[in-house]
Design a protein around this motif. Structure first.
Motif, short mmCIF file in Angstrom:
data_model
loop_
_atom_site.label_atom_id
_atom_site.label_comp_id
_atom_site.label_asym_id
_atom_site.label_seq_id
_atom_site.Cartn_x
_atom_site.Cartn_y
_atom_site.Cartn_z
N LYS A 247 4.78 3.78 -5.38
CA LYS A 247 5.21 2.41 -5.70
C LYS A 247 6.71 2.34 -5.98
O LYS A 247 7.35 1.33 -5.70
N ALA A 248 7.27 3.40 -6.54
CA ALA A 248 8.71 3.39 -6.83
C ALA A 248 9.52 3.26 -5.54
O ALA A 248 10.54 2.56 -5.49
N SER A 249 9.07 3.93 -4.51
CA SER A 249 9.75 3.88 -3.21
C SER A 249 9.19 2.78 -2.31
O SER A 249 9.69 2.58 -1.20
N GLN A 250 8.15 2.08 -2.76
CA GLN A 250 7.51 1.01 -2.00
C GLN A 250 7.07 1.52 -0.63
O GLN A 250 7.42 0.94 0.41
N TYR A 251 6.33 2.58 -0.70
CA TYR A 251 5.98 3.34 0.51
C TYR A 251 4.51 3.74 0.43
O TYR A 251 4.03 4.18 -0.60
N VAL A 252 3.81 3.56 1.55
CA VAL A 252 2.42 4.00 1.64
C VAL A 252 2.24 4.67 2.99
O VAL A 252 2.84 4.23 3.99
N SER A 253 1.48 5.74 3.00
CA SER A 253 1.29 6.47 4.26
C SER A 253 -0.18 6.83 4.45
O SER A 253 -0.98 6.79 3.51
N LEU A 254 -0.49 7.17 5.68
CA LEU A 254 -1.84 7.61 6.04
C LEU A 254 -1.70 8.88 6.86
O LEU A 254 -0.97 8.90 7.86
N LEU A 255 -2.38 9.93 6.40
CA LEU A 255 -2.42 11.18 7.15
C LEU A 255 -3.81 11.34 7.74
O LEU A 255 -4.81 11.12 7.05
N ILE A 256 -3.84 11.70 9.01
CA ILE A 256 -5.11 11.98 9.67
C ILE A 256 -5.10 13.45 10.09
O ILE A 256 -4.28 13.84 10.95
N VAL B 80 -2.31 -11.60 1.07
CA VAL B 80 -2.41 -10.38 1.88
C VAL B 80 -1.44 -10.48 3.04
O VAL B 80 -1.38 -11.49 3.73
N THR B 81 -0.68 -9.41 3.22
CA THR B 81 0.28 -9.36 4.31
C THR B 81 0.05 -8.10 5.12
O THR B 81 -0.08 -7.02 4.55
N PHE B 82 0.01 -8.26 6.44
CA PHE B 82 -0.20 -7.14 7.34
C PHE B 82 1.11 -6.75 8.02
O PHE B 82 1.96 -7.60 8.31
N GLY B 83 1.22 -5.45 8.32
CA GLY B 83 2.27 -5.01 9.20
C GLY B 83 1.86 -5.24 10.65
O GLY B 83 0.74 -5.67 10.93
N THR B 84 2.78 -4.92 11.55
CA THR B 84 2.50 -5.15 12.97
C THR B 84 1.67 -4.02 13.58
O THR B 84 1.18 -4.15 14.70
N GLY B 85 1.51 -2.92 12.83
CA GLY B 85 0.67 -1.84 13.31
C GLY B 85 1.44 -0.74 14.03
O GLY B 85 2.49 -0.97 14.63
N THR B 86 0.89 0.47 13.94
CA THR B 86 1.42 1.64 14.66
C THR B 86 0.34 2.11 15.63
O THR B 86 -0.80 2.36 15.22
N LYS B 87 0.73 2.20 16.88
CA LYS B 87 -0.22 2.68 17.89
C LYS B 87 -0.22 4.19 17.90
O LYS B 87 0.83 4.83 18.05
N LEU B 88 -1.38 4.79 17.71
CA LEU B 88 -1.54 6.24 17.71
C LEU B 88 -2.26 6.66 18.98
O LEU B 88 -3.29 6.10 19.34
N ALA C 122 -5.85 4.55 18.40
CA ALA C 122 -6.03 3.14 18.04
C ALA C 122 -4.72 2.66 17.43
O ALA C 122 -3.77 3.42 17.29
N THR C 123 -4.70 1.40 17.05
CA THR C 123 -3.58 0.87 16.28
C THR C 123 -3.97 0.85 14.81
O THR C 123 -5.06 0.40 14.46
N TYR C 124 -3.07 1.35 13.97
CA TYR C 124 -3.33 1.42 12.54
C TYR C 124 -2.47 0.39 11.82
O TYR C 124 -1.25 0.41 11.92
N LEU C 125 -3.16 -0.51 11.12
CA LEU C 125 -2.50 -1.61 10.42
C LEU C 125 -2.43 -1.31 8.93
O LEU C 125 -3.42 -0.94 8.31
N CYS C 126 -1.25 -1.50 8.38
CA CYS C 126 -1.05 -1.40 6.94
C CYS C 126 -1.13 -2.82 6.36
O CYS C 126 -0.55 -3.75 6.93
N ALA C 127 -1.85 -2.99 5.27
CA ALA C 127 -1.97 -4.30 4.62
C ALA C 127 -1.68 -4.15 3.14
O ALA C 127 -2.07 -3.16 2.51
N LEU D 66 1.27 8.39 9.49
CA LEU D 66 1.60 6.99 9.72
C LEU D 66 2.23 6.42 8.45
O LEU D 66 1.73 6.67 7.35
N ASN D 67 3.32 5.69 8.61
CA ASN D 67 4.08 5.24 7.45
C ASN D 67 4.20 3.72 7.39
O ASN D 67 4.16 3.04 8.43
N CYS D 68 4.39 3.24 6.17
CA CYS D 68 4.48 1.79 5.94
C CYS D 68 5.35 1.57 4.71
O CYS D 68 5.21 2.28 3.71
N THR D 69 6.26 0.61 4.79
CA THR D 69 7.03 0.20 3.61
C THR D 69 6.79 -1.28 3.36
O THR D 69 6.48 -2.04 4.28
N TYR D 70 6.94 -1.68 2.10
CA TYR D 70 6.69 -3.08 1.73
C TYR D 70 7.79 -3.54 0.80
O TYR D 70 8.44 -2.73 0.12
#
Lengths: 113, 114
Positions: free
Chosen positions: A67-76, A101-109, A85-90, A21-25
């Motif tokens: 942080k250089a790429s402004q990217y955060v991910s989650l591996l399950i 605090v800012t949330f993304g719209t979420g990724t449904k898995l 579920a839906t996974y929210l990046c904050a 699951l990926n997230c950019t900010y």
């Protein structure tokens, strides 16, 4: 451009596979990064937090921050149907005790048995 | 210890009615946040308290929305003259102001305006 962007999915993976699951900010001043899991009809549940570049592992979950790429991910790893579920990046920025605090719209898995 | 609690869990209001939603944060958590979550969306920030001080209310969608936390613990979100577009889940979260700053959410209040 949204402050926190996630692909809405759904992301479908077979049981036992790795879900990524990926997230950019957009705010380079962001300091703390969180992943929440939200089951349908329930409130968000904190599953991972990460504050520095690199990987952080907790059981089957690994959070990665660049942080250089402004990217955060989650591996399950070894995905289970119960991970569906839906996974929210904050993303959080703290300045003088003031928290933004800012949330993304979420990724449904969806984990397919 | 006890987590964040919210009441009521469900609220049905007729258009034009006023509603009050309550949040009881984790004991000792200085910061308290209110979010609005529409179906299929992430939580949208409404307002933020540190103790009794409302530090940010930039997310409140209109002057019909008002929040308070008079003694720095329990908070109330009030919506006056409710409209159909106010229908959503209202989430409250609390966090400490030191260390991890991790936020913990309550179960939410589902508001339906008919």
């Amino acid at each position: 451009q949204k402050e926190v962007e996630q692909n809405s999915g759904p992301l479908s993976v077979p049981e036992g596979a790795i879900a990524s699951l990926n997230c950019t900010y957009s705010d380079r001043g962001s300091q703390s990064f969180f992943w929440y899991r939200q089951y349908s009809g329930k409130s968000p549940e904190l599953i991972m937090s990460i504050y520095s570049n690199g990987d952080k592992e907790d059981g089957r979950f690994t959070a990665q921050l660049n942080k250089a790429s402004q990217y955060v991910s989650l591996l399950i790893r070894d995905s289970q149907p119960s991970d569906s579920a839906t996974y929210l990046c904050a993303v959080k920025k703290v300045s003088g005790g003031y928290q933004k605090v800012t949330f993304g719209t979420g990724t449904k898995l969806q984990v397919i048995p | 210890g006890a987590g964040v609690s919210q009441s009521p869990r469900y609220k049905v209001a007729k258009r034009g009615q006023d509603v009050a939603l309550r949040c009881d944060p984790i004991s000792g958590h200085v910061s308290l946040f209110w979010y609005q979550q529409a179906l299929g969306q992430g939580p949208e920030f409404l307002t933020y308290f540190q103790n009794e001080a409302q530090l940010d209310k930039s997310g409140l969608p209109s002057d019909r929305f008002f929040a308070e936390r008079p003694e720095g613990s329990v908070s109330t979100l009030k919506i006056q003259r409710t409209q159909q577009e106010d229908s959503a889940v209202y989430l409250c979260a609390s966090s400490p102001v030191t260390g991890s700053y991790e936020q913990y959410f309550g179960p939410g209040t589902r508001l339906t305006v008919t």
